[in-house]
Design a protein around this motif. Sequence first.
Motif, PDB file in Angstrom:
ATOM      1  N   ASP A  26       0.839  -1.194   0.000  1.00 59.13           N
ATOM      2  CA  ASP A  26       0.000   0.000   0.000  1.00 59.13           C
ATOM      3  C   ASP A  26       0.875   1.246   0.000  1.00 59.13           C
ATOM      4  N   ALA A  27       0.332   2.323  -0.565  1.00 62.88           N
ATOM      5  CA  ALA A  27       1.046   3.603  -0.560  1.00 62.88           C
ATOM      6  C   ALA A  27       1.091   4.171   0.851  1.00 62.88           C
ATOM      7  N   ASP A  28       2.260   4.666   1.241  1.00 67.11           N
ATOM      8  CA  ASP A  28       2.429   5.259   2.565  1.00 67.11           C
ATOM      9  C   ASP A  28       2.541   6.776   2.464  1.00 67.11           C
ATOM     10  N   GLN A  29       3.409   7.251   1.571  1.00 65.38           N
ATOM     11  CA  GLN A  29       3.622   8.692   1.424  1.00 65.38           C
ATOM     12  C   GLN A  29       3.951   9.011  -0.026  1.00 65.38           C
ATOM     13  N   ILE A  30       3.387  10.084  -0.540  1.00 61.04           N
ATOM     14  CA  ILE A  30       3.638  10.534  -1.905  1.00 61.04           C
ATOM     15  C   ILE A  30       4.010  12.012  -1.861  1.00 61.04           C
ATOM     16  N   GLN A  31       5.068  12.361  -2.582  1.00 57.53           N
ATOM     17  CA  GLN A  31       5.498  13.760  -2.682  1.00 57.53           C
ATOM     18  C   GLN A  31       5.541  14.158  -4.150  1.00 57.53           C
ATOM     19  N   PHE A  32       4.795  15.197  -4.489  1.00 57.12           N
ATOM     20  CA  PHE A  32       4.750  15.740  -5.848  1.00 57.12           C
ATOM     21  C   PHE A  32       5.499  17.062  -5.854  1.00 57.12           C
ATOM     22  N   SER A  33       6.547  17.154  -6.685  1.00 55.76           N
ATOM     23  CA  SER A  33       7.392  18.351  -6.670  1.00 55.76           C
ATOM     24  C   SER A  33       6.629  19.606  -7.060  1.00 55.76           C
ATOM     25  N   GLY A  34       5.551  19.445  -7.842  1.00 56.71           N
ATOM     26  CA  GLY A  34       4.781  20.604  -8.255  1.00 56.71           C
ATOM     27  C   GLY A  34       4.026  21.269  -7.123  1.00 56.71           C
ATOM     28  N   ASN A  35       3.903  20.580  -5.968  1.00 57.31           N
ATOM     29  CA  ASN A  35       3.231  21.158  -4.804  1.00 57.31           C
ATOM     30  C   ASN A  35       4.202  21.464  -3.667  1.00 57.31           C
ATOM     31  N   GLY A  36       5.496  21.486  -3.972  1.00 58.83           N
ATOM     32  CA  GLY A  36       6.479  21.808  -2.936  1.00 58.83           C
ATOM     33  C   GLY A  36       6.966  20.578  -2.207  1.00 58.83           C
ATOM     34  N   PRO A  37       7.801  20.766  -1.160  1.00 58.74           N
ATOM     35  CA  PRO A  37       8.465  19.642  -0.488  1.00 58.74           C
ATOM     36  C   PRO A  37       7.585  18.845   0.470  1.00 58.74           C
ATOM     37  N   ALA A  38       6.444  19.351   0.851  1.00 61.18           N
ATOM     38  CA  ALA A  38       5.608  18.650   1.836  1.00 61.18           C
ATOM     39  C   ALA A  38       4.953  17.420   1.219  1.00 61.18           C
ATOM     40  N   ALA A  39       4.654  16.448   2.065  1.00 58.96           N
ATOM     41  CA  ALA A  39       3.962  15.242   1.609  1.00 58.96           C
ATOM     42  C   ALA A  39       2.531  15.567   1.206  1.00 58.96           C
ATOM     43  N   GLU A  40       2.020  14.821   0.235  1.00 62.83           N
ATOM     44  CA  GLU A  40       0.659  15.020  -0.242  1.00 62.83           C
ATOM     45  C   GLU A  40      -0.364  14.488   0.773  1.00 62.83           C
ATOM     46  N   VAL A  41      -1.578  14.987   0.683  1.00 62.93           N
ATOM     47  CA  VAL A  41      -2.667  14.523   1.543  1.00 62.93           C
ATOM     48  C   VAL A  41      -3.523  13.528   0.764  1.00 62.93           C
ATOM     49  N   ASN A  42      -4.409  12.846   1.492  1.00 62.25           N
ATOM     50  CA  ASN A  42      -5.365  11.894   0.900  1.00 62.25           C
ATOM     51  C   ASN A  42      -4.672  10.802   0.092  1.00 62.25           C
ATOM     52  N   VAL A  43      -3.555  10.311   0.604  1.00 56.97           N
ATOM     53  CA  VAL A  43      -2.813   9.260  -0.088  1.00 56.97           C
ATOM     54  C   VAL A  43      -3.535   7.922   0.070  1.00 56.97           C
ATOM     55  N   ALA A  44      -3.685   7.188  -1.028  1.00 61.01           N
ATOM     56  CA  ALA A  44      -4.358   5.886  -1.003  1.00 61.01           C
ATOM     57  C   ALA A  44      -3.828   5.032  -2.149  1.00 61.01           C
ATOM     58  N   GLY A  45      -4.316   3.788  -2.193  1.00 59.82           N
ATOM     59  CA  GLY A  45      -3.928   2.886  -3.274  1.00 59.82           C
ATOM     60  C   GLY A  45      -2.650   2.136  -2.974  1.00 59.82           C
ATOM     61  N   GLY A  46      -2.088   1.534  -4.001  1.00 65.97           N
ATOM     62  CA  GLY A  46      -0.874   0.768  -3.820  1.00 65.97           C
ATOM     63  C   GLY A  46      -0.409   0.138  -5.116  1.00 65.97           C
ATOM     64  N   ILE A  47       0.528  -0.817  -4.987  1.00 62.56           N
ATOM     65  CA  ILE A  47       1.161  -1.461  -6.132  1.00 62.56           C
ATOM     66  C   ILE A  47       1.192  -2.963  -5.906  1.00 62.56           C
ATOM     67  N   ARG A  48       0.809  -3.717  -6.929  1.00 66.29           N
ATOM     68  CA  ARG A  48       0.916  -5.176  -6.922  1.00 66.29           C
ATOM     69  C   ARG A  48       1.895  -5.599  -8.018  1.00 66.29           C
ATOM     70  N   THR A  49       2.771  -6.547  -7.695  1.00 66.67           N
ATOM     71  CA  THR A  49       3.808  -6.978  -8.619  1.00 66.67           C
ATOM     72  C   THR A  49       3.782  -8.496  -8.771  1.00 66.67           C
ATOM     73  N   THR A  50       3.751  -8.965 -10.004  1.00 69.79           N
ATOM     74  CA  THR A  50       3.912 -10.382 -10.321  1.00 69.79           C
ATOM     75  C   THR A  50       5.178 -10.524 -11.144  1.00 69.79           C
ATOM     76  N   ALA A  51       6.095 -11.401 -10.722  1.00 69.15           N
ATOM     77  CA  ALA A  51       7.399 -11.479 -11.374  1.00 69.15           C
ATOM     78  C   ALA A  51       7.822 -12.918 -11.605  1.00 69.15           C
ATOM     79  N   LEU A  52       8.577 -13.125 -12.680  1.00 72.57           N
ATOM     80  CA  LEU A  52       9.181 -14.414 -12.988  1.00 72.57           C
ATOM     81  C   LEU A  52      10.686 -14.209 -13.087  1.00 72.57           C
ATOM     82  N   PHE A  53      11.451 -14.959 -12.273  1.00 77.21           N
ATOM     83  CA  PHE A  53      12.904 -14.821 -12.241  1.00 77.21           C
ATOM     84  C   PHE A  53      13.584 -16.146 -12.553  1.00 77.21           C
ATOM     85  N   ALA A  54      14.725 -16.066 -13.234  1.00 77.74           N
ATOM     86  CA  ALA A  54      15.669 -17.171 -13.350  1.00 77.74           C
ATOM     87  C   ALA A  54      16.846 -16.831 -12.441  1.00 77.74           C
ATOM     88  N   ASN A  55      17.070 -17.657 -11.411  1.00 74.77           N
ATOM     89  CA  ASN A  55      18.079 -17.374 -10.392  1.00 74.77           C
ATOM     90  C   ASN A  55      19.248 -18.336 -10.487  1.00 74.77           C
TER      91      ASN A  55
END
Length: 225
Positions: A91-120
């Motif tokens: 899940d997303a914890d903190q997002i910073q958009f440079s166009g709004n300055g250095p402070a962290a953004e508000v109303n952060v939500a969502g996330g990232i899912r990853t499916t991967a295939l590796f040869a090790n």
Amino acid sequence: MKQIAILGALATVALTTPAFAQDLYGFAYGGSAASADLNYGGTIGGAPNSVNNDLEGGYGLGVGVGKTFQAWSTDKIGLRGELELSFSDRDADQIQFSGNGPAAEVNVAGGIRTTALFANVIADFKTQGALTPFAGGGLGIAHINQDLVYGPGVRIQDSDTRLAAQAIVGVSYAASDRITLTADARYRRVFGVSSTRLSPAGTSTGTVRGDLESTSLNIGVRFNF
């Protein structure tokens, strides 16, 4: 996703043919996706900007098959090859958009899912006891599904399939002749993940691109066939 399924099927057939079946094993693991960052750069609203995403710890799972290459091993180092399929969700914890300055953004939500295939490729550093340190790495492909939300409803929502690499360090414990318990840490990087950035109205405001970096801690089991 189709590329991952096709490659996985072909590699599994190759590993399980009679010529390769000797010294074959399966494995599974699960653990904490300890940290992840996806730092995007791109042209947003006609100007260069960045969107830096910190993802909180989620979870990861993996399964696969491997083979010990006795002919390439020595009395001190054993060499193994693996095909690994994994999934992680963060899940997303903190997002910073440079166009709004250095402070962290508000109303952060969502996330990232990853499916991967590796040869090790893994090296086991043999000891006189039941504990065996190991280290290795892999190359593969990863499919990223992302839905990141911040501010007044701005979204980074897209999917992408990219080249990925990982480094692995850990230790194994031989519980029996057939069962081995494992603990490891994995650092992964998915290169050049891109996405469209959408305004609250759903229109595109630009394309962003960056590398997804993550670290995970896992416990698992290997079982000889």
